[in-house]
Design an enzyme around this catalytic site. Sequence first.
Site, PDB file in Angstrom:
ATOM      1  N   ASP A 287      63.322  -4.220  13.018  1.00 34.79           N
ATOM      2  CA  ASP A 287      63.424  -2.431  12.868  1.00 34.79           C
ATOM      3  C   ASP A 287      63.393  -2.480  11.108  1.00 34.79           C
ATOM      4  O   ASP A 287      64.345  -2.988  10.764  1.00 34.79           O
ATOM      5  CB  ASP A 287      64.453  -1.421  13.197  1.00 34.79           C
ATOM      6  CG  ASP A 287      64.245  -0.106  12.776  1.00 34.79           C
ATOM      7  OD1 ASP A 287      63.273   0.412  12.150  1.00 34.79           O
ATOM      8  OD2 ASP A 287      64.966   0.351  13.484  1.00 34.79           O
ATOM      9  N   GLY A 288      63.650  -1.459  10.025  1.00 33.11           N
ATOM     10  CA  GLY A 288      63.836  -0.981   8.427  1.00 33.11           C
ATOM     11  C   GLY A 288      65.052  -0.417   9.063  1.00 33.11           C
ATOM     12  O   GLY A 288      65.753  -0.945   9.278  1.00 33.11           O
TER      13      GLY A 288
ATOM     14  N   THR B   8      61.063   1.907  13.986  1.00 35.40           N
ATOM     15  CA  THR B   8      60.948   3.050  13.243  1.00 35.40           C
ATOM     16  C   THR B   8      60.671   2.864  11.574  1.00 35.40           C
ATOM     17  O   THR B   8      61.134   2.929  11.116  1.00 35.40           O
ATOM     18  CB  THR B   8      60.983   4.452  13.773  1.00 35.40           C
ATOM     19  OG1 THR B   8      61.030   4.416  15.053  1.00 35.40           O
ATOM     20  CG2 THR B   8      60.427   5.925  13.470  1.00 35.40           C
TER      21      THR B   8
ATOM     22  N   GLU C 265      67.514   4.295  17.956  1.00 39.42           N
ATOM     23  CA  GLU C 265      67.924   3.374  16.668  1.00 39.42           C
ATOM     24  C   GLU C 265      68.356   2.218  17.053  1.00 39.42           C
ATOM     25  O   GLU C 265      68.737   0.768  17.677  1.00 39.42           O
ATOM     26  CB  GLU C 265      67.081   3.572  16.004  1.00 39.42           C
ATOM     27  CG  GLU C 265      65.710   3.429  15.395  1.00 39.42           C
ATOM     28  CD  GLU C 265      65.801   3.309  13.471  1.00 39.42           C
ATOM     29  OE1 GLU C 265      66.359   3.778  13.047  1.00 39.42           O
ATOM     30  OE2 GLU C 265      64.265   4.118  13.614  1.00 39.42           O
TER      31      GLU C 265
ATOM     32  N   THR D 275      57.371   0.986   7.029  1.00 42.55           N
ATOM     33  CA  THR D 275      58.164  -1.517   7.562  1.00 42.55           C
ATOM     34  C   THR D 275      57.428  -1.194   9.053  1.00 42.55           C
ATOM     35  O   THR D 275      56.810  -2.460   9.065  1.00 42.55           O
ATOM     36  CB  THR D 275      58.678  -1.576   6.599  1.00 42.55           C
ATOM     37  OG1 THR D 275      59.347  -0.647   6.069  1.00 42.55           O
ATOM     38  CG2 THR D 275      59.001  -3.203   6.537  1.00 42.55           C
TER      39      THR D 275
ATOM     40  N   GLY E  70      66.899   7.591   7.995  1.00 47.08           N
ATOM     41  CA  GLY E  70      65.869   8.546   7.058  1.00 47.08           C
ATOM     42  C   GLY E  70      64.129   8.984   7.761  1.00 47.08           C
ATOM     43  O   GLY E  70      64.229  10.389   7.594  1.00 47.08           O
TER      44      GLY E  70
HETATM   45  C1  ABF Z   1      63.985   3.562   9.696  1.00 45.06           C
HETATM   46  O1  ABF Z   1      62.570   3.420   8.861  1.00 45.06           O
HETATM   47  C2  ABF Z   1      64.803   3.493   9.912  1.00 45.06           C
HETATM   48  O2  ABF Z   1      66.089   4.012  10.442  1.00 45.06           O
HETATM   49  C3  ABF Z   1      64.836   4.270   8.169  1.00 45.06           C
HETATM   50  O3  ABF Z   1      65.019   5.632   7.936  1.00 45.06           O
HETATM   51  C4  ABF Z   1      63.419   4.016   7.504  1.00 45.06           C
HETATM   52  C5  ABF Z   1      63.054   3.085   6.719  1.00 45.06           C
HETATM   53  O4  ABF Z   1      61.454   3.238   6.698  1.00 45.06           O
HETATM   54  P1  ABF Z   1      60.860   2.692   5.581  1.00 45.06           P
HETATM   55  O5  ABF Z   1      60.301   1.070   7.084  1.00 45.06           O
HETATM   56  O6  ABF Z   1      59.227   3.511   5.983  1.00 45.06           O
HETATM   57  O7  ABF Z   1      61.084   2.748   4.647  1.00 45.06           O
HETATM   58  O8  ABF Z   1      63.976   1.756   9.973  1.00 45.06           O
END
Ligand code: ABF
Length: 224
Positions: free
Chosen positions: A81-82, A28, A103, A31, A96
């Site tokens: 994931d980010g 989520t 996740e 990114t 965040g």
């Molecule tokens: C998710 O996206 C979260 O765990 C983390 O909070 C957030 C990172 O967001 P971004 O990719 O918008 O910086 O992976």
Amino acid sequence: MTQDELKQAVACAAIAYVVDGEIIGVGTGSTANFFIDELATIKDRIKGTVASSEATAARLRGHGIAVYDLNDVTGIAVYIDGADEITASGAMIKGGGAALTREKIVASVSHQFVCIADGSKLVQTLGAFALPVEVLPMARAAVMRQLADLGGQPRLRLKPGTEHAFVTDNGGEIIDVAGLSITDPVGLEQQINQIVGVIAVGLFARRGADVCLLGTSEGVKTLT
Ligand code: ABF
């Protein structure tokens, strides 16, 4: 390069980790959204996905990508994931975007975790980003007192523009804990997990990233 261009570059590089014919776990955030858009271009190569949030599920379905309930799959080849912060050894702060619990569940059943992040997310010590903790609403105050005892400054996350608590996809609330310098991520993750009323903590240290694709001005760096 702009931050969005760095995110786009790592999202594109993550496609190399997608396993043909398999279920892919999808994270989520902004990114992860770039990754979803890339995944759409090769959607016929995969069996489908498991999503870590309702927002991600909607974006995947919008691209015509199959989204499975986790209870209906026996394994996930790779989770992409980010992160909000990541160390060179793959420990992360996440949450965040408020999706930390799902996740963490999807990551826990995935064979490989590939973190995609722009270079600003790489840190020596976790904690400058306030640590998200998802709690059951009735336990909010009790958990906040115990998080303060650990040395942090807990604050209830509010729905933007309101005085009301933000509510997650799971009906939980988020406490963001500022002021922690996390020198023992595994130990702190275990300690916070033991507080009654905590649903999940956004420290991903016991099960960190296996690979981090980091977007920098010199190109995508791979940390393993
Ligand atoms: C998710 O996206 C979260 O765990 C983390 O909070 C957030 C990172 O967001 P971004 O990719 O918008 O910086 O992976």
